[in-house]
Scaffold this active site. Structure first.
Site, PDB file in Angstrom:
ATOM      1  N   LEU A   1       0.840  -1.204   0.000  1.00  0.00           N
ATOM      2  CA  LEU A   1       0.000   0.000   0.000  1.00  0.00           C
ATOM      3  C   LEU A   1       0.874   1.253   0.000  1.00  0.00           C
ATOM      4  O   LEU A   1       0.623   2.193  -0.757  1.00  0.00           O
ATOM      5  CB  LEU A   1      -0.941   0.002   1.212  1.00  0.00           C
TER       6      LEU A   1
ATOM      7  N   HIS B   1       9.402  20.956   9.174  1.00  0.00           N
ATOM      8  CA  HIS B   1       8.561  20.081   8.354  1.00  0.00           C
ATOM      9  C   HIS B   1       8.222  20.737   7.020  1.00  0.00           C
ATOM     10  O   HIS B   1       7.655  20.104   6.144  1.00  0.00           O
ATOM     11  CB  HIS B   1       7.275  19.715   9.112  1.00  0.00           C
TER      12      HIS B   1
END
Length: 753
Positions: free
Chosen positions: A19, A694
């Site tokens: 996945l 981030h």
């Protein structure tokens, strides 16, 4: 009264992380939506079949998610933040990915939804956003499509649905404040519609997850359950499902609900089976969560049998995993490198399905021979020399209060440290890691695979450390780091060098989206056979006259991000790790390293679900950190790093760590986090993160200066440090250089006043 078994959910990612690979290929534009959807179909079919082959009676449907199951529920209800909506109001898989990853329908960046931990696990979900007057409608029919899919394959299915009260509890209000519980009546019609659709498909039981019922909920939220479930009754049988804790404190609320069954976590909760049986309505089914869905240990099925046998035949009973098996790796049989004895102690998701079948058969027949045979290895483990290390147990028993106290108070230490390091005002540093380039990753992988000998590997790592030091000196940073080129992961690296841990090849568990982690497993008493970080820290320090920080991962974080032993308390494991790392602090100090950082990003996330249990946890969590650090001399500066959005409710404990310097993640909250430290009158030094690592965006000098001035209004400037808010491992060098240059410039500007 035949007993059935079921699982609450199954891992989605696939044995080979199929996945993850399909998601990332699709995001990169290398495959089509149809190809992605086909991988999902194939995985679901395989996982249903595997559970069926392992003897599971009722298969979960709706446990599969393209990102996370809370986000799936948001789409089901049509709850899409305006910034991610398609112009025509339609919802597709790209809508879902935009909410998770941060993009607008135009392709422009748009803030992703906030992500947070799913209860007290290491799985994350995207936080639902609520606005006043919001409308909900059945929008994303993934659940119904997957039920059709499973039924077409001939399976007996049990749909899984996140319950309405827990869904609202997990969300956050955006914009004008209001009580999000007031939206309950608006979302119930969508739930009614979904249940009606399931009834049309001949579904008998629906697993409706309300894990919020294990929490100490405000009374208004507890009161909301009765009207909510009054509205949902009648179309199908509802199995009210709870996990991660017991339900006894909220049992009066639960037993008043018009549902047909209750699932309880009998692994993590302290509910007494006889008491539950007595208090539940006699016509209710009890689903007993006896097999731990959150760990990797083989169950002692003779114990599980004894726990439940007294109510067999007295009410409808199912046996189940304690929670979804999502939190466990898939299949132990593919682990070829584990020692045979150690491997015999484990059970991954498929083996747990087998355990449920053995338990069901024994409870139905009364024949327990197979249970005894299955349980023999885990019973034998109790006496294994791999588990018990008398020296560690003796050292742990001998700990005194003195072992968790630094020699002097912060004020005395700070003076000694100032005299030793002579740092300027607004000292600059980073959190620890530098970009993990393709070269670094290839170097580690080649060494791990045996394609590179130890000498060449060490030469390569030394070169990357040297480069990190040169870069930092060029940038003008005050306190340097070695960059952690030799570390794959901040927990795995220490686990690999401590006795008492083992690692799997394929023990992947989903963290969120496509991110998977492979947690170490604590199998026995923890000790440190040899120094871990000293050699590289010493080498880095030899390259510069500026101080280089030693970098350790703290004991609570190593515990929280590993699969723990089940035969001793978490406190025992944390303190054993603390003692091992205490020796590392002493060795770093002896090697001339004067600043040592002990990272505890998981201290807050390890909090128990019930506030009434917090104090005990925080007491031993803080003590473990202090045992780790207290061996340091006065002029050795201990740093810690934490990244959370909430400090105010645990400020006492943060201060009790008694670290000389704490660095925290504050850039995204615009320094608001510092309020907690100001109100508490935090006594030691603090480095509020001045930019968000981030994001690839490079902050301007002015922006960083403004943030630092804001910080100085709350914390005296002489106690402030200047740093990014997290490690730089995931960034590239160009933006790292640019951002750090601006950060150093901002600090220099402030020094000049």
């Amino acid at each position: 009264m035949t007993i059935l078994n079921h699982t609450l959910g199954f891992p989605r990612v696939g044995l080979r992380r199929e996945l993850k690979k399909a998601q990332e290929s699709y995001w990169a534009g290398n495959s089509t939506r149809e190809e992605l959807l086909a991988v999902g179909r194939e995985l679901r079919a395989r996982h249903w079949d595997q559970q069926k082959q392992a003897g599971i009676d009722l298969l979960p449907v709706g446990d599969f998610a393209w990102y996370d199951h809370v986000l799936t529920t948001s789409l089901l209800l049509g709850n899409v933040p305006p910034r991610h909506q398609n112009k025509d109001g339609s919802v597709d898989i790209d809508t879902l990915f935009r909410i998770g990853r941060g993009r607008a329908p135009t392709g422009e960046p748009a803030a992703a939804a906030e992500m947070t931990k799913w209860f007290n696990t290491n799985y994350h979900y995207m936080v639902p956003e609520f606005v006043k007057g919001q409308q909900f409608k059945l929008t994303w029919t993934q659940l119904l499509e997957e039920v059709d899919e499973a039924q077409a394959l001939g399976h007996k299915v049990k749909p899984v649905l996140l319950g309405p009260v827990t869904y609202l509890w997990l969300g956050k209000v955006k914009g004008e404040q209001f009580d999000r519980l007031s939206l309950l009546n608006d979302i119930l019609p969508v739930y009614q519609q979904v249940l009606a659709e399931l009834a049309k498909r001949g579904i008998e039981w629906v697993q409706i997850d309300e894990p919020a019922l294990v929490l100490e909920l405000p009374q208004a939220w507890l009161d909301a359950y009765k009207p909510a479930y009054d509205a949902l009754q009648g179309q199908v049988k509802l199995l009210l499902t709870t996990y991660f804790e017991g339900v006894t404190p909220n049992l009066d609320t639960i037993t008043a609900l018009p549902v047909q069954g209750l699932h309880v976590d009998l692994v993590h909760g302290k509910d007494d089976v006889a008491e539950l049986h007595k208090r539940l309505p006699s016509d209710w089914l009890l689903s007993a969560g006896l097999i731990n869905g959150r760990n990797v240990w083989r169950a002692d099925l003779t114990e599980k049998y004894a726990q439940i046998k007294d109510i067999v035949g007295k009410r409808d009973l199912w046996v189940a995993s304690s929670c979804s098996l999502l939190h466990s790796p898939i299949d132990l049989s593919v682990e070829t490198r584990l020692d045979a004895e150690v491997k015999s102690w484990f059970a991954f998701a498929l083996q747990k399905c087998h355990e449920l079948s053995l338990l069901r058969d024994a409870l139905n027949s009364g024949d327990t021979a197979a249970l005894a045979e299955w349980s023999a290895p885990i019973q034998a483990r109790r006496h294994s020399t791999r588990v018990h290390n008398p020296a560690v147990e003796k050292r742990l028993a001998a700990i005194t209060a003195q072992d968790s106290q630094r020699a002097n108070v912060y004020e005395v230490r700070a003076e000694a440290q100032r005299a030793r390091f002579k740092l300027p005002a607004w000292p600059t540093t980073t959190i620890g890691s530098f970009p993990q380039t393709t070269e670094i990753r290839t170097l580690r992988l080649d060494f791990k695979k045996g394609n590179l000998d130890a000498n060449n590997y060490r030469t390569g790592i030394a070169e990357h450390i040297k480069q990190a030091i040169v870069e930092q000196e060029r940038l003008g940073l005050d306190v340097l780091v070695h960059g952690e080129a030799e570390r794959n992961d901040m927990v795995e690296y220490f686990g690999e060098h401590l006795d008492g841990f083992v690692f799997t090849q394929n023990g992947w568990v989903q963290s969120y989206g496509s991110r998977c982690v492979k947690p170490p497993i604590v199998i026995g008493d923890v000790s440190r056979p040899a120094p871990i970080t000293v050699e590289w820290a010493k080498y880095a320090q030899s390259l510069t006259d500026k101080p280089v920080k030693g970098m350790l991962t703290g004991p609570v974080t190593i515990l929280c991000w590993s699969f723990p032993r089940e035969d001793v308390s978490r406190e025992t494991i944390a303190k054993q790790i603390a003692l091992a790392l205490r020796d590392e602090v002493a060795d770093l100090e002896a090697a001339g390293i004067g600043i040592i950082q002990i990272d505890e990003p998981a201290l807050r996330e390890g909090l128990p679900l019930r506030r009434s249990d917090w104090d005990a946890y925080l007491q031993w969590g803080v003590e473990a950190f202090r045992i780790n650090a207290a061996v340091a001399k006065d002029d050795t500066q201990i740093h810690t790093h934490m990244c959370y959005c909430e400090f105010n409710d645990i400020m006492d404990s943060i201060a009790a760590l008694d670290a000389d310097v704490i660095t925290i993640e504050t850039s995204r909250s615009d320094m608001e986090l510092l309020e907690s430290f100001e109100e508490f009158d935090y006594p030691n030094e603090i480095g509020p993160g001045v930019y968000d690592i981030h994001s690839p965006n490079v902050p301007s000098v002015e922006w960083i200066e403004a943030l630092l001035k804001k910080a100085a209004k709350r914390i005296p400037a002489e106690r402030l440090w200047v740093n990014p808010d997290c490690g730089l491992k995931t960034r590239g060098w160009p933006e790292t250089r640019a951002a750090l240059a601006n950060m150093v410039q901002a600090a220099q500007n402030l020094r000049r006043g």
